[in-house]
Design an enzyme around this catalytic site. Structure first.
Site, PDB file in Angstrom:
ATOM      1  N   HIS A 163       0.864  -1.191   0.000  1.00  0.00           N
ATOM      2  CA  HIS A 163       0.000   0.000   0.000  1.00  0.00           C
ATOM      3  C   HIS A 163       0.898   1.237   0.000  1.00  0.00           C
ATOM      4  O   HIS A 163       1.984   1.226   0.573  1.00  0.00           O
ATOM      5  CB  HIS A 163      -0.850   0.059   1.279  1.00  0.00           C
ATOM      6  N   CYS A 257      -2.232   2.825   9.197  1.00  0.00           N
ATOM      7  CA  CYS A 257      -3.250   1.865   8.750  1.00  0.00           C
ATOM      8  C   CYS A 257      -4.411   1.798   9.737  1.00  0.00           C
ATOM      9  O   CYS A 257      -5.526   1.456   9.363  1.00  0.00           O
ATOM     10  CB  CYS A 257      -2.662   0.469   8.608  1.00  0.00           C
TER      11      CYS A 257
END
Lengths: 267, 409
Positions: A163, A257
């Site tokens: 990511h 996150c």
């Protein structure tokens, strides 16, 4: 001060393997994970952030990683379309939460994967967006059209940094942390072409997920990192708050996150 | 040798994507030729590039294309490369056999070594080419003149990949199905209002309304008048009925004989709209009636005062009709097409036939919203080729009230 969405790790765990960090043989310790998350929540609150909570749900162990659920700009939220079936069950929960809070919901076509702030971070007026592992590049074009904003598309090439928020972290409008080997040469040229300051991490800091930091003005919350990085950030006037979040690294996540910004401004 | 043209869209230069694509093609043994590039004018605008990829064999080309797709490259639907085949129209109003029938997607033709865009784009047309001016335009059957050069077959024609905002993709299609009676309408309407504001602020084009008489029957006449007065309706496309009932409401307070204020049917009220039409015919038209002070409020009062252009297209069922109604269907089509030039947004409210007609005249890229109480009307609109319309299943009045509120926010 900033507003973030978190989700308590009541049902957190590693129950499948969809990134190189996840190993069914190396599951997190839930009690420890709860303590670490609670420390993060308290630190955020202490620094003045407003925390909103998403109700955890059994069977969705990655729901704690709220950053992947949407991308917010002003009062609009583009909802994620998870690449992996394992996480697609999270989509209706985010949809419901955002709808209940009065956000305008935007969704991308079903076949276009997009993993929210996990793969798209605002940097000044630009949206820096990644493709390669999770989000499809076509999502970038759609987002650019929907919001009429410039989008810089970056290709991720190292599986460990699947990511964008694992290898890139805007600190303010003009500065960002990044881990260069996570990107291909064109993407590096594109990033550098923006003419802003990029602070490169070494591999040790990168794999400790130092880029996966929550930034609240001058306060930066991250996993403990090297002295060298600490020094670089301090020199630039940032205050570091180092929090052990090792239980989340086992699922390929860390501070950023675990939180989704709910107040990204419209430039 | 095998080749294929790809279209790439995005922030191609900022993201160094174009060079990445070109390098990748070369690195994998293919040959890349940049055919055309359209650069976005502002930083937030997307750029587009057409790249012709050539490889030694079809299998090699397929492999290359598979690697390019993750970069957002999409194959342009292209018939065999080569110059166009043109044939003269045999008669006025008739195309040569096997003419190329257009879709509403961005279409280009290959003439004398370069690609020319077909303008305006419209579906169910043929492409007329002028070799002297090097232009290509879409024309309806009745527009063909004897001897016009028309594209036949499919050689030398290419069509851009379907626009990004397909049903189910943008907010104009943002919800998973484009027609549903079970969607939160307030959100969609707020979004529409926001687009209207944006179009006006940024001067992106005109907001065209297509409306049926239900606007008056359901009691939304004042809302519609307000929208015109406040500059939210730039063009109005409708039929005899909308004007007839608007004027009936003005003169008699009723719509199809039902009093709008009380909801009660008036005895012999069905005559009211005939009397209204008759009165306007006596005065010489709607404009004349406004000028003579007979009509002092309502939709067409505002349209004439503002003024905004409107087209009233006639139909077989019409009573009267009102003098402004264009009874020649081809003339009406021409007038509608004229008013759709430069449209940025089309809003269709409770009129199936006019909506389908307008849909057929629109290029694909134009944002279209359709409101109807009957879901089947919206599905039908999509089935007739206006796939990109965002459908809202709701009553015209409720829609208008919600839209006004959102615009005033």
């Amino acid at each position: 001060m900033r507003r973030l969405l978190l989700c308590a790790p009541r049902f957190y765990g590693v129950e499948y393997e969809i990134n190189p960090w996840m190993k069914l043989s190396r599951r997190p310790d839930l009690a420890c994970a709860l303590r670490q998350w609670e420390a993060l929540r308290q630190a955020l609150t202490r620094l003045g952030a407003t925390i909103e909570l998403l109700e955890p749900q059994q069977g969705l162990p990655d729901l704690v990683f709220t950053a992947n659920g949407a991308l917010v700009r002003g009062e609009e939220a583009i909802l994620s379309r998870f690449r992996h079936l394992e996480r697609q069950g999270e989509e209706p929960l985010f949809r419901r939460w955002f709808a209940a809070k009065g956000f305008r919901l935007l969704t991308l076509p079903q076949d276009i994967a997009f993993e929210g702030e996990g793969d798209a971070l605002f940097w000044g007026g630009d949206l820096i967006a990644a493709y390669g592992f999770r989000s499809h590049i076509r999502s970038h074009r759609l987002i650019s059209e929907i919001w009429s904003i410039p989008v810089v598309s970056l290709a991720l090439v190292d599986q460990r940094f699947y990511h964008l928020d694992t290898c890139f972290c805007p600190l303010d409008e003009h500065r960002a942390l990044y881990y260069p080997p996570a990107f291909d040469a064109y993407s590096l040229a594109a990033l550098r072409g923006l003419g802003k300051e990029l602070i490169a991490l070494d591999e040790a800091d990168a794999v400790a997920f130092a880029c996966n930091a929550v930034v609240l003005g001058k306060d930066v919350l991250m996993q403990p990192c090297s002295r060298r990085l600490e020094e670089k950030l301090r020199q630039r006037g940032f205050r570091l708050h180092l929090l052990p979040l090792g239980e989340y690294l086992k699922a390929g996540g860390s501070a950023k996150c675990l939180g989704l910004y709910l107040d990204n401004p419209v430039f | 040798m095998a080749s294929q043209t790809l279209m790439l869209e995005g922030h191609l230069l900022d993201s160094h994507l174009l060079s990445k694509v070109l390098d990748l093609i070369e690195a994998q043994g293919g040959c890349a030729k940049l055919e055309r590039i359209e650069l976005g004018m502002r930083r937030q605008d997307l750029s587009r590039a057409w790249v012709e990829v050539t490889a030694s064999r079809q299998s090699a080309l397929d492999g290359l294309l598979a690697n390019l797709r993750p970069l957002g490259c999409e194959a342009v639907e292209e018939t065999k490369k080569g110059d166009l085949v043109l044939a003269p129209a045999p008669l006025a109003g008739c195309f040569p056999a096997n003419f190329y029938a257009t879709s509403n997607r961005l279409t280009e033709v290959y003439i004398q070594g370069r690609w020319l865009a077909v303008t305006p784009s419209g579906m169910d047309c043929a492409i007329r080419v002028s070799l002297r001016d090097l232009t290509a335009e879409s024309v309806k059957m009745w527009q063909a003149k004897k001897g016009d050069l028309i594209v036949v077959g499919g050689r030398g024609v290419r069509v851009a990949p379907s626009a990004a905002l397909e049903p189910g993709s943008g907010e104009f299609g943002f919800m998973d199905s484009s027609v549903s009676s079970e969607k939160p309408k307030a959100i969609a309407i707020r979004r529409l209002a926001q687009r209207m504001k944006e179009i006006r602020e940024k001067n992106q084009g005109s907001i065209v309304w297509v409306a049926g008489p239900a606007l008056v029957h359901t009691g939304a006449r004042e809302e519609a008048a307000w929208l015109i007065r406040e500059g939210w309706i730039h063009r109005l496309l409708a039929g005899n009925a909308l004007a007839a009932h608007d004027i009936e409401a003005e003169l008699y307070g009723s719509s199809l004989g039902v009093f709008l204020a009380s909801g009660k049917a008036q005895r012999h009220g069905h005559r009211n709209h005939l009397y209204a039409i008759n009165e306007i015919r006596r005065l010489g038209g709607i404009k004349a009636a406004v000028e003579q002070g007979v009509i002092q409020s309502g939709i067409f009062f505002e349209a004439i005062q503002k003024p905004i252009p409107f087209v009233l297209a006639g139909s077989i069922r019409d009573d009267g009709p009102l003098p402004e109604v264009i009874t020649d269907a081809l003339e009406a089509q021409k007038a509608m097409r004229q008013e759709l030039q430069g449209a940025a947004l089309v809003i269709m409210v409770s009129t199936l036939l006019h909506s389908i007609a307008v849909g057929n005249l629109l290029p694909e890229g134009v944002e279209t919203w359709a409101v109807d109480i009957n879901p089947a009307a919206l599905t039908k609109l999509a089935d007739r080729g206006t796939h990109h319309a965002q459908g809202l299943v709701m009553d015209a009045k409720s829609f208008m009230v919600a839209l006004l509120q959102a615009l005033r926010e």
